[in-house]
Design an enzyme around this catalytic site. Sequence first.
Site, PDB file in Angstrom:
ATOM      1  N   GLY A  18      38.292  39.710  19.449  1.00  0.00           N
ATOM      2  CA  GLY A  18      37.305  39.993  20.463  1.00  0.00           C
ATOM      3  C   GLY A  18      37.049  41.472  20.663  1.00  0.00           C
ATOM      4  O   GLY A  18      37.125  42.272  19.737  1.00  0.00           O
ATOM      5  N   ASP A  38      49.315  41.641  21.869  1.00  0.00           N
ATOM      6  CA  ASP A  38      48.597  40.428  22.260  1.00  0.00           C
ATOM      7  C   ASP A  38      49.575  39.267  22.339  1.00  0.00           C
ATOM      8  O   ASP A  38      50.616  39.272  21.673  1.00  0.00           O
ATOM      9  CB  ASP A  38      47.494  40.094  21.243  1.00  0.00           C
ATOM     10  CG  ASP A  38      46.362  39.294  21.846  1.00  0.00           C
ATOM     11  OD1 ASP A  38      46.609  38.152  22.296  1.00  0.00           O
ATOM     12  OD2 ASP A  38      45.233  39.800  21.887  1.00  0.00           O
ATOM     13  N   ASP A  64      53.697  39.194  26.108  1.00  0.00           N
ATOM     14  CA  ASP A  64      53.059  38.704  27.321  1.00  0.00           C
ATOM     15  C   ASP A  64      52.925  39.883  28.272  1.00  0.00           C
ATOM     16  O   ASP A  64      53.928  40.417  28.755  1.00  0.00           O
ATOM     17  CB  ASP A  64      53.919  37.601  27.946  1.00  0.00           C
ATOM     18  CG  ASP A  64      53.345  37.045  29.240  1.00  0.00           C
ATOM     19  OD1 ASP A  64      52.332  37.579  29.740  1.00  0.00           O
ATOM     20  OD2 ASP A  64      53.920  36.071  29.767  1.00  0.00           O
ATOM     21  N   TYR A 159      38.863  36.595  39.598  1.00  0.00           N
ATOM     22  CA  TYR A 159      38.476  37.556  38.572  1.00  0.00           C
ATOM     23  C   TYR A 159      37.859  38.810  39.197  1.00  0.00           C
ATOM     24  O   TYR A 159      38.223  39.945  38.873  1.00  0.00           O
ATOM     25  CB  TYR A 159      37.490  36.907  37.609  1.00  0.00           C
ATOM     26  CG  TYR A 159      36.960  37.846  36.556  1.00  0.00           C
ATOM     27  CD1 TYR A 159      37.729  38.172  35.454  1.00  0.00           C
ATOM     28  CD2 TYR A 159      35.703  38.425  36.689  1.00  0.00           C
ATOM     29  CE1 TYR A 159      37.255  39.044  34.493  1.00  0.00           C
ATOM     30  CE2 TYR A 159      35.225  39.291  35.732  1.00  0.00           C
ATOM     31  CZ  TYR A 159      35.998  39.598  34.635  1.00  0.00           C
ATOM     32  OH  TYR A 159      35.533  40.466  33.687  1.00  0.00           O
ATOM     33  N   LYS A 163      39.454  42.647  38.986  1.00  0.00           N
ATOM     34  CA  LYS A 163      38.766  43.754  38.337  1.00  0.00           C
ATOM     35  C   LYS A 163      38.469  44.888  39.325  1.00  0.00           C
ATOM     36  O   LYS A 163      38.484  46.073  38.950  1.00  0.00           O
ATOM     37  CB  LYS A 163      37.483  43.263  37.668  1.00  0.00           C
ATOM     38  CG  LYS A 163      37.746  42.361  36.457  1.00  0.00           C
ATOM     39  CD  LYS A 163      38.549  43.081  35.380  1.00  0.00           C
ATOM     40  CE  LYS A 163      38.692  42.245  34.121  1.00  0.00           C
ATOM     41  NZ  LYS A 163      39.445  42.925  33.061  1.00  0.00           N
TER      42      LYS A 163
END
Length: 626
Positions: A18, A38, A64, A159, A163
Amino acid sequence: MFSDLNGRTAVITGGARGLGFSIATALAAQGVDVALLDLLPAVHASAERLAAEHGVRSVGITVDVTDAEAVEAAFSTAETELGAPSLLVTAAGITIWGDSVDVAPETWRKVLAVNLDGTFFAAQSFARRAIAAGRPASAVFISSMSAFIVNQPQFQASYNTSKAAVSHLASSLAVEWAPSGVRVNAIAPGYFLSDMTREFTEANPDLAAEWTAAIPAGRMGQPEDLHGLVLLLASDASSYLTGQSLVIDGGYTALCPPPPHPTRPSAHQTRGPTMTDPDPHGDPAPDLAGDAAWGTRRRRFVEARSGAVERAWAPRPVRVDDGPSIGRRQIELRHLGGLETTVEVDQFLDLGEASWNGDVVSFVAPTTAPHAESWARRWQGGLLTTCGLTAVGVAPEAEGGMHGRASRIPATLTRSEGRWTPEGRYELLVDGLLREGAVFQQNLTVTRGIRAEVGVARIRLHDVVRNEGFVAEPVRLLYHVNLGWPLLHGGAVVAAEAEPSGGPDSSGPQDDGRWRRVIGEPEPAADERVDALDAVAGPDGWSTATLVGEAGTVSIRFRPEQLPFLTVWRSTAAGSYALGVEPGTCWPSHAVGPDRGKVGRIVEPGESFEVDLEIAFEPATDDVGD
């Protein structure tokens, strides 16, 4: 243009794929050595690809980011392999959509843990080394435009909150670390087409069209659109720039307010309340009083574009006319957010072959036929096989044989339909009645209900088990969830909220209290392993077992007061490569565990009990911006 970057070392979290991997390629093209961190095992292959294509040193580290000690260890490995890092990009993150009134505590904590805690832990380990090295350094956090606005029509308050915290964290750390020469900034992307977001928008074109229509630039961002800004913030060209969150969104947030959206979100615009996707935003506070009005509006929106919804979405009955299962009744459940499966009407309303985003992910057994002489020759696999009701595990034929008679009991179908809910969701319903009984023996019934929603990669099962006889009966019932390749692969991790029973195959849990095992690659004639565990309830009263791999995550949720015993069956034998996650009222008779787990649940005459089970699929974590 940014020649000062050549020879420096960067650490990128969420770097396996990604946007994170895309940013890594931009840095590597400038001669930067890169450590990719990752949770996905694919991070190792991504690092090898980066090194091969750009001629830099690169290392992949599985970690993690919510585990501070593991993050610190990963940075130590990166430093040993590549030298002290002077660049950091935190691209690991997740979003889970759902109405705020329904969000479970562990779901809320999971989003904040990955997005906020993961960013802080990485920044902390990075700054320790940068300050010790005494050289200028730059950290770039991937925040989101959702740190500053509330997107519509989707719901994801956790979310947005996480953020907003990431952006303020960047400012806070920038002030704190500026005297040491460590700059900290954040990038706040708008709607970007990462690999996973592209899959989502292709599956949900209506919502993608709404997002794009609200962007003045007329398109969603491409991963390459972030490269220039990342390189600027990483290089000395921005040496006086710190403590800022820079929005890159094609002009989306310049509109106040943005153009109205025609629909309110429903679960079938997403992969549901358990959907995890790479940052496709937002969550206005839910207006419960308006749910019915929004639901009607959503329904009419869909009906205007589909002449006969029930033909496309409702459960579809079929009959197999060839092969080992010839003549058997099935009901197809389709369009479940990438998940498709069958309900096996002649096999206890179990779930048959299942596919996820085009791949068959349930175990497909190489067996003879459903009516063959033994379990090993008749079991077809499938996503869910019910075992019981009088025997689970090895048993004489008088008691039903291996795993009992359940999988040979046909259902009396009482309902198979699709319907709109008041909230504008299209629900699939399959109900039936099953009976195991004999003259002068037990008389047990199971009323089974299966529920799913279009666009939501989750299936819910509700059973009511009743003793219709006149003597107490032990009910041995096990829900055999069967997973196979490509969800199952070497390096995938199976974990559960459970404690070992004390048998030799069930050694202690990990430090976080969750039992887990790493799956091996298939090998000829490998021995199977059976772990007998005691299920443990999470904060919401449910117990969750997961399989996490490169293709995604499968979660099996159940209530320990209903199903207190969990069996995990692992077969790494080539040709019979499978994982069974099996909550039940008992363990299989052949599992190594205390006798208390072999009795089953004693049900008095006329008494009944209920069982709730959920199976949900989520994409691989690729949360790296919006």
